[in-house]
Design a protein around this motif. Structure first.
Motif, PDB file in Angstrom:
ATOM      1  N   LEU A  38       0.834  -1.207   0.000  1.00 29.27           N
ATOM      2  CA  LEU A  38       0.000   0.000   0.000  1.00 29.27           C
ATOM      3  C   LEU A  38       0.868   1.256   0.000  1.00 29.27           C
ATOM      4  O   LEU A  38       0.497   2.270  -0.593  1.00 29.27           O
ATOM      5  CB  LEU A  38      -0.935   0.001   1.201  1.00 29.27           C
ATOM      6  CG  LEU A  38      -2.111  -0.980   1.145  1.00 29.27           C
ATOM      7  CD1 LEU A  38      -2.825  -1.034   2.491  1.00 29.27           C
ATOM      8  CD2 LEU A  38      -3.099  -0.602   0.039  1.00 29.27           C
ATOM      9  N   GLY A  39       2.021   1.207   0.669  1.00 30.53           N
ATOM     10  CA  GLY A  39       2.949   2.337   0.634  1.00 30.53           C
ATOM     11  C   GLY A  39       3.465   2.587  -0.776  1.00 30.53           C
ATOM     12  O   GLY A  39       3.550   3.736  -1.230  1.00 30.53           O
ATOM     13  N   VAL A  40       3.791   1.493  -1.495  1.00 32.29           N
ATOM     14  CA  VAL A  40       4.223   1.613  -2.891  1.00 32.29           C
ATOM     15  C   VAL A  40       3.099   2.200  -3.739  1.00 32.29           C
ATOM     16  O   VAL A  40       3.316   3.087  -4.573  1.00 32.29           O
ATOM     17  CB  VAL A  40       4.663   0.239  -3.440  1.00 32.29           C
ATOM     18  CG1 VAL A  40       5.035   0.348  -4.918  1.00 32.29           C
ATOM     19  CG2 VAL A  40       5.825  -0.327  -2.635  1.00 32.29           C
ATOM     20  N   LEU A  41       1.882   1.707  -3.509  1.00 28.41           N
ATOM     21  CA  LEU A  41       0.716   2.194  -4.253  1.00 28.41           C
ATOM     22  C   LEU A  41       0.471   3.673  -3.967  1.00 28.41           C
ATOM     23  O   LEU A  41       0.206   4.463  -4.893  1.00 28.41           O
ATOM     24  CB  LEU A  41      -0.511   1.368  -3.876  1.00 28.41           C
ATOM     25  CG  LEU A  41      -1.830   1.762  -4.559  1.00 28.41           C
ATOM     26  CD1 LEU A  41      -1.759   1.492  -6.053  1.00 28.41           C
ATOM     27  CD2 LEU A  41      -2.997   0.999  -3.929  1.00 28.41           C
ATOM     28  N   LEU A  42       0.565   4.063  -2.699  1.00 29.35           N
ATOM     29  CA  LEU A  42       0.380   5.470  -2.334  1.00 29.35           C
ATOM     30  C   LEU A  42       1.392   6.355  -3.051  1.00 29.35           C
ATOM     31  O   LEU A  42       1.050   7.428  -3.573  1.00 29.35           O
ATOM     32  CB  LEU A  42       0.538   5.636  -0.817  1.00 29.35           C
ATOM     33  CG  LEU A  42      -0.723   5.649   0.030  1.00 29.35           C
ATOM     34  CD1 LEU A  42      -0.352   5.706   1.499  1.00 29.35           C
ATOM     35  CD2 LEU A  42      -1.604   6.834  -0.341  1.00 29.35           C
ATOM     36  N   HIS A  43       2.646   5.919  -3.062  1.00 28.97           N
ATOM     37  CA  HIS A  43       3.690   6.686  -3.742  1.00 28.97           C
ATOM     38  C   HIS A  43       3.339   6.882  -5.210  1.00 28.97           C
ATOM     39  O   HIS A  43       3.451   7.985  -5.758  1.00 28.97           O
ATOM     40  CB  HIS A  43       5.043   5.962  -3.606  1.00 28.97           C
ATOM     41  CG  HIS A  43       6.210   6.754  -4.124  1.00 28.97           C
ATOM     42  ND1 HIS A  43       6.442   6.931  -5.470  1.00 28.97           N
ATOM     43  CD2 HIS A  43       7.198   7.419  -3.465  1.00 28.97           C
ATOM     44  CE1 HIS A  43       7.541   7.659  -5.620  1.00 28.97           C
ATOM     45  NE2 HIS A  43       8.006   7.973  -4.437  1.00 28.97           N
TER      46      HIS A  43
END
Length: 470
Positions: free
Chosen positions: A225-230
């Motif tokens: 989700l952190g990768v997706l948010l970025h």
């Protein structure tokens, strides 16, 4: 030959072509559903549009490919995907209607049919998303993951192409593809690699412990989700390389740059993304609920995110850089990747120094925006400055060291409206100027391409030749 004979021959040839591609012909029965049209093919199955034979209810039917239907490993994975979907009941997870086998004993399942687009397609069209869109899309995804985690299931492949935005109103979001989902129960005897010897998952989004094959829990989904948010905030993944080994190394060893280094964003959002992507899972958010609370606070809370009031529209000028590869360079070798990276890095730095807001940065594009003043004289002066900046950027790129002959760079200038959130560092959230595909030329540009709106009212000494917009 009679007309009936010709029709029969055409039907036979059509069926032969479908069979050669491994596709089932329209009219095939899958339990109570009649297949109508092939939609897509995945790693081990094909998906068809279908209708219920009696009620007419529309559905999508996923059928296991014939080539792998006798593999116990694949059958187990297919069965697990069905089990996972049936085990979780949530409005943001696709509903299963029927599970059965075809006449040739291949398993299938019928599920609700979705109309719309993936989040991956949405990001590609918008480049990067407005903060209210980020929050509105993350909420249902995290709610679906929360339901999965509560049921003891880890998704393990949370990426933009596995998130579907339905075209219905109000907007509905679905989390897809639980094909590699893992039950939280210990599996000491399980092997981590697939039958093809690959790690299950997508290397560009995988947490270190997932890459290494160690014990995993719900926090691998939080890392993803952190990768997706970025990607939603910046328009590109935190790590960019076409080499799988290098991608793995970056996830294991490198900390991503804060998103605000690439685009103007509040530091609170940096903190959310970087905490999601901590190498040690103990330092990440403990749950998707905790993550969503932090994200809501960083963006400004639900009240600011769900407002239907559009951002103010303002005139602006953009310098758009697009990297293209020549000579059928479909496979990116190290030299090509290095030169593309050099072009993008030089362009970002040059445009930032020239006072442009880096509104969009992807793996092959940079879009710099400068807001225009209301005074006609100052507005023309700013457009001329943008043309000068584009010419200087083009000249610098032409003279860059170790340039690869397979790399061509288009530099384009256009003036139009943007939606911008005012502030010390205005945030560009949308507008016609952001859709470069509508005004940048489709072919190679030599020199600087400038649209009539960029050069209107300027003298002939402008360093770019105006070219009509398509």
């Amino acid at each position: 030959m009679t007309d009936d004979d010709e029709a029969e021959t055409r039907t036979f040839l059509y069926s032969e072509r479908l069979a050669a591609r491994g596709e089932l012909p329209p009219g095939t029965l899958a339990g109570e559903y009649i297949l109508e049209e092939f939609i897509a093919r995945g790693g081990c199955g094909a998906v068809y549009s279908a209708r219920h034979s009696r009620s007419g209810r529309r559905a999508a039917v996923k059928v296991l490919n014939e080539a792998v239907a006798h593999s116990p490993r694949v059958l187990e994975r297919f069965a697990r995907e069905i089990e996972v979907l049936r085990r979780i009941s949530h409005p943001s997870i696709i509903e299963i209607y029927e599970v059965d086998k075809l006449d040739d004993h291949r398993p299938f399942y019928a599920m609700e049919r979705l109309e719309g687009q993936t989040l991956d397609a949405f990001i590609r069209a918008e480049t990067r998303l407005a903060l209210r869109d980020v929050l509105e899309l993350m909420e249902p995804v995290c709610a679906a993951l929360g339901a999965a985690h509560a049921a003891g299931i880890i998704h393990r492949d949370v990426k933009a192409s596995n998130i579907f935005i339905c075209s219905s109103q109000p907007r509905t979001v679905k989390l897809l593809d639980f094909g590699i989902a893992k039950m939280l129960a210990p599996e000491e005897s399980s092997t981590w690699l697939t039958t093809a010897g690959r790690m299950p998952g997508t290397p560009s989004i995988m947490a270190p412990e997932q890459i290494l094959g160690g014990p995993i829990d719900a926090r691998v989904d939080i890392y993803a989700l952190g990768v997706l948010l970025h990607r939603m905030l910046v328009g590109r993944l935190p790590f960019h390389t076409h080499d799988t080994d290098e991608m793995v190394r970056k996830h294991l060893e490198e900390m991503p740059l804060p998103p605000s280094v690439r685009v103007p964003l509040p530091p609170e959002l940096d903190a959310v993304v970087l905490r999601c992507m901590e190498k040690q899972r103990e330092r990440r958010y403990s749950s998707v609920e905790e993550l969503m609370r932090a994200l809501g606070e960083a963006i400004g809370g639900p009240s600011s995110s769900v407002s239907s009031r559009p951002e103010p529209r303002m005139p602006a000028v953009a310098v758009y850089l697009e990297v293209r590869t020549r000579g059928g360079a479909d496979e990116l070798d190290d030299a090509l990747v290095a030169d593309i990276g050099q072009v993008l890095d030089l362009s970002e730095a040059q445009l930032a120094r020239a006072g442009f807001i880096l509104a969009s940065i992807t793996g092959n594009e940079v879009l710099g925006v400068r807001l225009l003043p209301s005074s006609a004289i100052e507005e023309r002066r700013e457009r001329r400055a943008a043309l000068d900046a584009a010419a200087a950027l083009h000249e610098m790129l032409v003279q860059r060291p170790d340039a690869d002959a397979r790399v061509h760079v288009n530099v384009c200038v256009h003036a139009d409206e943007v939606q911008a959130r005012p502030g010390p560092q205005p945030e560009i959230t949308g507008g016609a100027l952001m859709n470069a595909g509508q005004w940048a030329p489709p072919g190679e540009v030599h020199g600087v391409f400038a649209t009539p709106s960029a050069t209107a009212g300027l003298t002939s000494s402008t360093p770019a030749d105006p070219t009509p917009v398509r």
